[in-house]
Scaffold this motif. Structure first.
Motif, PDB file in Angstrom:
ATOM      1  N   VAL A 185      -5.034  10.341 -64.873  1.00  9.12           N
ATOM      2  CA  VAL A 185      -6.403   9.850 -64.665  1.00  9.12           C
ATOM      3  C   VAL A 185      -6.790  10.004 -63.201  1.00  9.12           C
ATOM      4  O   VAL A 185      -5.942  10.181 -62.330  1.00  9.12           O
ATOM      5  N   GLY A 186      -8.092   9.906 -62.954  1.00 11.52           N
ATOM      6  CA  GLY A 186      -8.568  10.059 -61.588  1.00 11.52           C
ATOM      7  C   GLY A 186      -8.751   8.751 -60.855  1.00 11.52           C
ATOM      8  O   GLY A 186      -8.759   8.710 -59.621  1.00 11.52           O
ATOM      9  N   ALA A 187      -8.901   7.657 -61.616  1.00  9.52           N
ATOM     10  CA  ALA A 187      -9.141   6.357 -61.004  1.00  9.52           C
ATOM     11  C   ALA A 187      -8.905   5.263 -62.036  1.00  9.52           C
ATOM     12  O   ALA A 187      -8.861   5.522 -63.241  1.00  9.52           O
ATOM     13  N   VAL A 188      -8.761   4.030 -61.534  1.00 11.39           N
ATOM     14  CA  VAL A 188      -8.543   2.870 -62.387  1.00 11.39           C
ATOM     15  C   VAL A 188      -9.620   1.835 -62.098  1.00 11.39           C
ATOM     16  O   VAL A 188      -9.949   1.578 -60.931  1.00 11.39           O
ATOM     17  N   ILE A 189     -10.165   1.247 -63.170  1.00 12.23           N
ATOM     18  CA  ILE A 189     -11.077   0.111 -63.050  1.00 12.23           C
ATOM     19  C   ILE A 189     -10.467  -1.054 -63.804  1.00 12.23           C
ATOM     20  O   ILE A 189     -10.047  -0.902 -64.951  1.00 12.23           O
ATOM     21  N   SER A 190     -10.418  -2.223 -63.168  1.00  9.94           N
ATOM     22  CA  SER A 190      -9.919  -3.419 -63.834  1.00  9.94           C
ATOM     23  C   SER A 190     -11.019  -4.472 -63.896  1.00  9.94           C
ATOM     24  O   SER A 190     -11.600  -4.836 -62.876  1.00  9.94           O
ATOM     25  N   THR A 191     -11.265  -4.956 -65.111  1.00 10.85           N
ATOM     26  CA  THR A 191     -12.201  -6.065 -65.303  1.00 10.85           C
ATOM     27  C   THR A 191     -11.470  -7.244 -65.938  1.00 10.85           C
ATOM     28  O   THR A 191     -12.078  -8.095 -66.580  1.00 10.85           O
ATOM     29  N   LEU A 192     -10.163  -7.283 -65.761  1.00  6.71           N
ATOM     30  CA  LEU A 192      -9.352  -8.319 -66.378  1.00  6.71           C
ATOM     31  C   LEU A 192      -9.781  -9.702 -65.906  1.00  6.71           C
ATOM     32  O   LEU A 192     -10.055  -9.916 -64.722  1.00  6.71           O
ATOM     33  N   ALA A 200      -1.416   0.546 -49.904  1.00  7.00           N
ATOM     34  CA  ALA A 200      -2.037   1.746 -49.336  1.00  7.00           C
ATOM     35  C   ALA A 200      -3.131   2.295 -50.236  1.00  7.00           C
ATOM     36  O   ALA A 200      -3.688   3.358 -49.960  1.00  7.00           O
ATOM     37  N   LEU A 201      -3.471   1.588 -51.306  1.00  2.01           N
ATOM     38  CA  LEU A 201      -4.468   2.063 -52.255  1.00  2.01           C
ATOM     39  C   LEU A 201      -5.866   2.148 -51.648  1.00  2.01           C
ATOM     40  O   LEU A 201      -6.231   1.357 -50.782  1.00  2.01           O
ATOM     41  N   ASP A 202      -6.630   3.088 -52.149  1.00  2.00           N
ATOM     42  CA  ASP A 202      -8.051   3.185 -51.826  1.00  2.00           C
ATOM     43  C   ASP A 202      -8.770   2.266 -52.814  1.00  2.00           C
ATOM     44  O   ASP A 202      -9.222   2.690 -53.868  1.00  2.00           O
ATOM     45  N   TYR A 203      -8.879   1.006 -52.463  1.00  2.00           N
ATOM     46  CA  TYR A 203      -9.399   0.003 -53.380  1.00  2.00           C
ATOM     47  C   TYR A 203     -10.821  -0.406 -53.022  1.00  2.00           C
ATOM     48  O   TYR A 203     -11.290  -0.236 -51.891  1.00  2.00           O
ATOM     49  N   THR A 204     -11.509  -0.974 -54.006  1.00  2.00           N
ATOM     50  CA  THR A 204     -12.740  -1.718 -53.787  1.00  2.00           C
ATOM     51  C   THR A 204     -12.631  -3.016 -54.562  1.00  2.00           C
ATOM     52  O   THR A 204     -12.355  -2.994 -55.765  1.00  2.00           O
ATOM     53  N   LEU A 205     -12.784  -4.137 -53.885  1.00  3.03           N
ATOM     54  CA  LEU A 205     -12.789  -5.449 -54.520  1.00  3.03           C
ATOM     55  C   LEU A 205     -14.238  -5.888 -54.694  1.00  3.03           C
ATOM     56  O   LEU A 205     -14.991  -5.980 -53.717  1.00  3.03           O
ATOM     57  N   VAL A 244     -10.777   0.238 -58.499  1.00  4.52           N
ATOM     58  CA  VAL A 244     -11.897  -0.698 -58.358  1.00  4.52           C
ATOM     59  C   VAL A 244     -11.578  -1.918 -59.211  1.00  4.52           C
ATOM     60  O   VAL A 244     -11.362  -1.793 -60.421  1.00  4.52           O
ATOM     61  N   GLU A 245     -11.550  -3.090 -58.577  1.00  6.32           N
ATOM     62  CA  GLU A 245     -11.169  -4.308 -59.289  1.00  6.32           C
ATOM     63  C   GLU A 245     -12.289  -5.331 -59.231  1.00  6.32           C
ATOM     64  O   GLU A 245     -12.803  -5.648 -58.160  1.00  6.32           O
ATOM     65  N   LEU A 246     -12.632  -5.866 -60.394  1.00  2.57           N
ATOM     66  CA  LEU A 246     -13.632  -6.927 -60.470  1.00  2.57           C
ATOM     67  C   LEU A 246     -12.974  -8.268 -60.184  1.00  2.57           C
ATOM     68  O   LEU A 246     -12.029  -8.672 -60.855  1.00  2.57           O
ATOM     69  N   SER A 247     -13.490  -8.955 -59.176  1.00  6.36           N
ATOM     70  CA  SER A 247     -13.004 -10.284 -58.836  1.00  6.36           C
ATOM     71  C   SER A 247     -14.150 -11.274 -59.037  1.00  6.36           C
ATOM     72  O   SER A 247     -15.095 -10.994 -59.773  1.00  6.36           O
ATOM     73  N   LEU A 254     -10.948   8.100 -66.533  1.00  3.90           N
ATOM     74  CA  LEU A 254     -10.738   6.766 -65.993  1.00  3.90           C
ATOM     75  C   LEU A 254      -9.785   5.975 -66.863  1.00  3.90           C
ATOM     76  O   LEU A 254      -9.800   6.094 -68.085  1.00  3.90           O
ATOM     77  N   LEU A 255      -8.998   5.127 -66.219  1.00  6.65           N
ATOM     78  CA  LEU A 255      -8.230   4.117 -66.930  1.00  6.65           C
ATOM     79  C   LEU A 255      -8.949   2.793 -66.747  1.00  6.65           C
ATOM     80  O   LEU A 255      -9.236   2.392 -65.618  1.00  6.65           O
ATOM     81  N   VAL A 256      -9.242   2.117 -67.850  1.00  3.19           N
ATOM     82  CA  VAL A 256      -9.904   0.823 -67.796  1.00  3.19           C
ATOM     83  C   VAL A 256      -8.943  -0.243 -68.298  1.00  3.19           C
ATOM     84  O   VAL A 256      -8.425  -0.154 -69.415  1.00  3.19           O
ATOM     85  N   LEU A 257      -8.714  -1.238 -67.471  1.00  5.69           N
ATOM     86  CA  LEU A 257      -7.938  -2.418 -67.853  1.00  5.69           C
ATOM     87  C   LEU A 257      -8.931  -3.543 -68.152  1.00  5.69           C
ATOM     88  O   LEU A 257      -9.843  -3.782 -67.367  1.00  5.69           O
ATOM     89  N   GLY A 258      -8.732  -4.224 -69.269  1.00  5.98           N
ATOM     90  CA  GLY A 258      -9.685  -5.252 -69.667  1.00  5.98           C
ATOM     91  C   GLY A 258     -10.808  -4.695 -70.529  1.00  5.98           C
ATOM     92  O   GLY A 258     -11.887  -5.289 -70.620  1.00  5.98           O
TER      93      GLY A 258
END
Length: 202
Positions: free
Chosen positions: A63-70, A140-145, A98-101, A3-7
């Motif tokens: 990486v297989g996926a990205v998570i952002s908690t910025l 076109a991303l497979d996202y989850t907000l 997957v992005e944390l909002s 995983l890549l984690v931002l934040g």
């Protein structure tokens, strides 16, 4: 999964890193200040800016996926970082994000006190996160907000609930950062969250 984690140096992002490593994932953390993270097995610490498209593209490779908690209180940090992930997906082929909002973005669902608060103290953050969400939905991303209600530093309870669209969101609604981190990791492999916005509470 890698995983890549931002934040990753933030309060919630640090918990995502801890829980991901504990679950057997490997983690790459793209951070401005590498000294803020403790080196340990399974953790690849990369110096760079989450708002820099080149830095993000390089960090996304393999990486297989990205998570952002910025989190940010002003400017366009969240929007710029989201755009960097969208751009990086084109060249790296990494499609899961997957992005944390924040619940404050969902103004039409807020109680009157929450709406008042978000229109004053949180106005800049809400504007930035809303723009980032618009960019994701147009991609076109497979996202989850993930719209979390007010965050606390309490322990994980394991009782996270996904609120229905009819629910009014109030300032008194809370969820621990530990539970948010766990939910973000679970969402990665849950097809029911694909290209969806969800609200979670404790």
């Amino acid at each position: 999964m890698k995983l890549l984690v931002l934040g990753a140096t933030g309060a919630t992002g640090g918990l995502v890193v801890d829980q991901a490593l504990a679950a057997g994932h490997t983690v790459r953390a793209l951070v401005r200040s590498p000294q803020k993270l403790v080196a340990r097995p399974g953790l690849d610490i990369v110096a760079g800016q989450a708002t820099d498209a080149s830095d993000v593209e390089q960090a996304m490779a393999g990486v297989g996926a990205v998570i952002s908690t910025l989190g940010a209180t002003g400017g366009t940090v969240i929007t710029d970082a989201t755009q960097a992930v969208i751009s990086g997906a084109t060249t790296t082929g990494v499609n899961r994000f997957v992005e944390l909002s924040s619940f404050a973005v969902l103004r039409e669902r807020l109680s009157k006190p929450a709406k008042l608060m978000s229109s004053t103290a949180m106005a800049a953050m809400v504007k930035d996160k809303a723009a980032a969400e618009d960019a994701l939905r147009a991609s076109a991303l497979d996202y989850t907000l993930v719209h979390a209600v007010r965050l606390t530093n309490g322990p994980a309870t394991g009782t996270t609930q996904q609120l229905p669209e009819s629910a009014t969101l109030r300032m008194g609604d809370t969820i621990s950062r530990a539970d948010v981190a766990a939910w973000l990791l679970t969402a990665l492999t849950n097809p029911a969250t694909s290209r969806r916005s969800v609200v979670i509470a404790g």
